[in-house]
Design a protein around this motif. Structure first.
Motif: not given
Ligand SMILES: Nc1ncnc2c1ncn2[C@@H]1O[C@H](COP(=O)(O)OP(=O)(O)O)[C@@H](O)[C@H]1O
Ligand SMILES: [Mg+2]
Length: 275
Positions: A28, A31, A33, A52-59, A62
């Motif tokens: 992104f 960064r 992810a 940790p938060s922001g480590s890429g789990k949700s990414t 998805r």
């Molecule tokens: N749509 C997006 N646009 C920009 N940055 C994103 C987006 N989605 C996630 N990120 C960034 O990617 C990184 C991983 O996010 P995320 O997968 O949500 O982490 P987690 O679920 O582990 O907390 C973070 O730095 C987040 O800010």
């Protein structure tokens, strides 16, 4: 391969693969992810995805569902042996693949003004011509299935109640019932217990374990509470700054590893949650 051949395929063959992700990156802006993530999950496994938060789990979740494209290059993701993404392109067959996955989110994702029952019936929509669902003309077999699913997850008493009047735990169980009515073969859950009180959280985790152990549904669940991962999941995959830093049995997550994943401040927090 015919579906009957797939159903009887030997363990370890492609047909028993739930997720195969190879060298997946997602950027992104500046960064990363996800940074070269490879992970393989078999059908019928229950895996916690922590970090940790922001480590890429949700990414990662998805990307597995194809709701988000990954970077071009060598990264590939397949689900049930079907390509979801390769070379930065989401496959045209992704909807069919996704229909086999039940997705659960932190914020429940029920339609608030609809009854719990109607929400669960929405799980059957993929199998129905749209107009029937829109007019409420649900086939009675599906209605029976929805009530059975609500009963199964323990909220059938609330079937007629509007979703937005239910507790978080009841809504989350409704979301799981919807996945059952959908006929999901696996559940991908992103922080399903993060907004719940501890008792409701435990019930939801126990339900996921039961669906995994009794019904054979694969479960991939992101959790920021490490103690839930250790208590309910046999296998843990840990991400840190978009890289897999641990993939193994949850029993292997000793304090040193947890400090490695979460940083030194983690030790206090972990033992606090165990108290
Ligand atoms: N749509 C997006 N646009 C920009 N940055 C994103 C987006 N989605 C996630 N990120 C960034 O990617 C990184 C991983 O996010 P995320 O997968 O949500 O982490 P987690 O679920 O582990 O907390 C973070 O730095 C987040 O800010
Ligand atoms: Mg997240």
């Amino acid at each position: 391969m015919s579906s009957s051949a797939a159903a009887t395929a030997a363990p370890g063959s492609l047909a028993t693969s739930l997720v195969l992700a190879r060298d997946v990156s997602k950027t992104f802006g500046q960064r990363k992810a996800l940074d070269g993530v490879s992970v393989s999950v078999a059908c019928g496994e229950m895996v916690a995805l922590i970090g940790p938060s922001g480590s890429g789990k949700s990414t990662l979740l998805r990307s597995i569902t194809g709701l988000q494209s990954i970077d071009g290059g060598k990264g590939t993701i397949s689900v049930f042996g079907q390509t979801v993404q390769s070379n930065g392109r989401v496959a045209g067959t992704v909807r069919a693949t996704r229909s086999r996955l039940g997705m659960i989110f932190q914020q429940f994702n029920l339609v608030g003004r609809l009854s719990l029952f109607s929400n669960v019936m929405l799980g059957a929509l993929g199998r129905l011509p749209g107009w029937r669902g829109a007019l409420g003309l649900w086939p009675s077999a599906d209605k029976t299935r929805a009530m059975q699913a609500l009963h199964r997850v323990g909220v059938s008493d609330y079937a007629a109640q509007r979703a937005n009047t239910l507790s978080g735990g009841q809504q989350q169980r409704g979301a799981i019932a919807r996945a059952l009515v959908q006929g999901a073969e696996a559940i991908l859950a992103d922080e399903p217990v993060a907004s719940l009180d501890p008792v409701s959280a435990r019930k939801v985790m126990e339900l996921l374990v039961e669906l995994n152990k009794r019904d054979g549904l694969g479960v991939i669940v992101t959790l920021h509470q490490v103690d839930y991962a250790i208590r309910y999941c046999d296998r843990v995959v840990a991400l840190k700054a978009g890289k897999v830093v641990y993939d193994g049995p949850s029993t292997g997550l000793d304090t040193a590893r947890l400090i490695d994943i979460y940083g030194p401040e983690f030790e206090d927090a972990f033992w606090e949650t165990k108290a």
